[in-house]
Design an enzyme around this catalytic site. Structure first.
Site, PDB file in Angstrom:
ATOM      1  N   SER A 131       0.426  -3.057   0.729  1.00  0.00           N
ATOM      2  CA  SER A 131       0.209  -1.719   1.266  1.00  0.00           C
ATOM      3  C   SER A 131       1.366  -0.773   0.947  1.00  0.00           C
ATOM      4  CB  SER A 131       0.016  -1.803   2.788  1.00  0.00           C
ATOM      5  OG  SER A 131      -1.118  -2.586   3.113  1.00  0.00           O
ATOM      6  N   GLU A 383      -7.725  -2.065  -0.294  1.00  0.00           N
ATOM      7  CA  GLU A 383      -7.561  -0.605  -0.332  1.00  0.00           C
ATOM      8  C   GLU A 383      -6.955  -0.058   0.954  1.00  0.00           C
ATOM      9  OE1 GLU A 383      -7.816  -0.026  -3.253  1.00  0.00           O
ATOM     10  OE2 GLU A 383      -9.100  -1.708  -3.741  1.00  0.00           O
TER      11      GLU A 383
END
Length: 398
Positions: A131, A383
């Site tokens: 992330s 994502e």
């Protein structure tokens, strides 16, 4: 904002729904058991013109709006979320070229995907940079002749084993740089209609210099119909024309890509949630317990009601997010994160509660709900995890 589907969008839904019903659902469970990468199904998706949906009309010859793209991915995911992920990841890799590439770059790096059924790989995540993209260490260094050399490793890369092109985000100058670039690396084409299963390491020697090593495909908990592998770039020589846009603005380009991608991940979540709900409702109508149908027992019916409400609300969030992206609204980012989070939470809830209502049968691999429970967890992760989405929403709010 109009949430009703126009004639073209409804046509996409009907066409993909028929394809899923006839070609994917009858085979998905068996393919999952055998860990089959569905090259034939992906070739059919390409033949239908619903792959590479982010490629501009100037290259492809027709336009697919963002809402239609989300609906297509939703319907594919109803059949299998792994297949939908592999199809969607072509756009994940190529949308940055469509958004920020020159006309010459679009012709060079997007046209091949229109002309032949090829796969592309979006290379962002690294072993120590999930992330936190700014922690990546892959980098390009400039040579005296004006060309660049790329070195570094990526992990969890969708389509890597079968990719004919790699979109690589990397640091500029050195691993500790705060500047990021986006590089495009085409490799010898590996068309889907000619691809054979690859179970081991794939080593690609580049004619321009350097090599790409694609590791053995990952043995994953779920989404087994999607290929995932690590990728290492060793002294890959790049021409200046392989750098998309401004080589200092890569981080902005990542944000633009993820703003587009998150509604597509939300669409995957909604598709999985709808499939889990439909399977569970059908089972609850047939299963008899205490002399009545399972769906007539109040506590079971309340679970079905909760599942349905979450699916409907997640779909509304998905459509609003897609419309915001299509309109290029200034607040599109917060709605992309909202849609992704809501869809992931809904998919997890519907799959887990669906298995619970299936009882012991749901815990066997004979029932599709067990596959969905395995598939669903990655939707909450890739994502941007739910925590990352909440960070984005919190930042935008304050």
């Amino acid at each position: 904002m109009d949430l009703s589907l126009n004639e073209t969008q409804q046509m996409y839904v009907n066409t993909v729904s028929r394809f899923v019903k006839n070609e994917i659902l009858p085979h998905a469970l068996e393919m999952d058991r055998k860990h089959v990468f569905p090259v034939d199904l992906l070739k059919q998706v390409w033949d239908m013109g619903i792959m590479n949906i982010s490629v501009p009309e100037s290259i492809k010859g027709y336009h697919v709006d963002v809402v239609s793209a989300a609906l297509i991915i939703r319907e594919l995911s109803y059949g299998d979320s792994g297949l939908a992920t592999s199809a969607m990841c072509n756009d994940l890799a190529n949308v940055v070229i469509a958004q920020h590439g020159s006309e010459a770059q679009q012709q060079a790096y997007l046209k091949p995907f229109v002309d032949a059924p090829l796969l592309s790989a979006f290379c962002l995540t690294e072993p120590a940079a999930g992330s936190d993209n700014l922690s990546m260490t892959s980098y390009i260094s400039k040579r005296e002749d004006g060309r660049y050399v790329l070195n570094g490793s990526k992990c969890f890369i969708t389509n890597a084993t079968y990719a004919s092109q790699f979109t690589v985000f990397c640091k500029v100058g050195k691993p500790s740089s705060q500047l990021m670039a986006c590089a495009i690396i085409p490799v010898p084409p590996l068309p889907l209609d000619a691809a054979s299963p690859i179970d081991g390491v794939r080593e690609i020697q580049l004619p321009t210099g350097g090599k790409i090593i694609v590791g053995k495909p990952e043995d994953k908990l779920g989404q087994r119909l999607s290929n995932t592998a690590g990728v290492t770039f060793e002294d890959v020589l790049l021409e200046p024309g392989q750098i998309i846009g401004d080589r200092r603005l890569g981080f902005k380009y990542v944000i633009d890509v993820l703003d587009f991608a998150r509604p597509m991940i939300a669409a995957i979540g909604v598709g999985v949630a709808k499939r889990a709900f439909d399977l569970t409702l059908s089972y609850a109508k047939e299963r008899k317990l205490f002399g009545q149908r399972l769906c007539d027992i109040p506590v079971a019916r309340q679970t079905l009601v909760s599942m349905w409400k979450k699916v409907e609300l997640s779909e509304l969030a998905l459509l609003k997010s897609a419309i915001k992206i299509m309109e290029d609204a200034p607040d599109k980012g917060i709605y992309s994160s909202l849609a992704k989070n809501m869809a992931a939470e809904t998919a997890l809830f519907c799959c887990n509660e669906g298995l619970h209502l299936h009882g012991g049968y749901g815990f066997t691999n004979e029932y599709e709900i067990s596959k969905l429970v395995r598939d669903v967890h990655i939707i909450d992760i890739y994502e941007g995890t739910r925590e990352v989405q909440d960070m984005i929403i919190g930042r935008e709010l304050v």
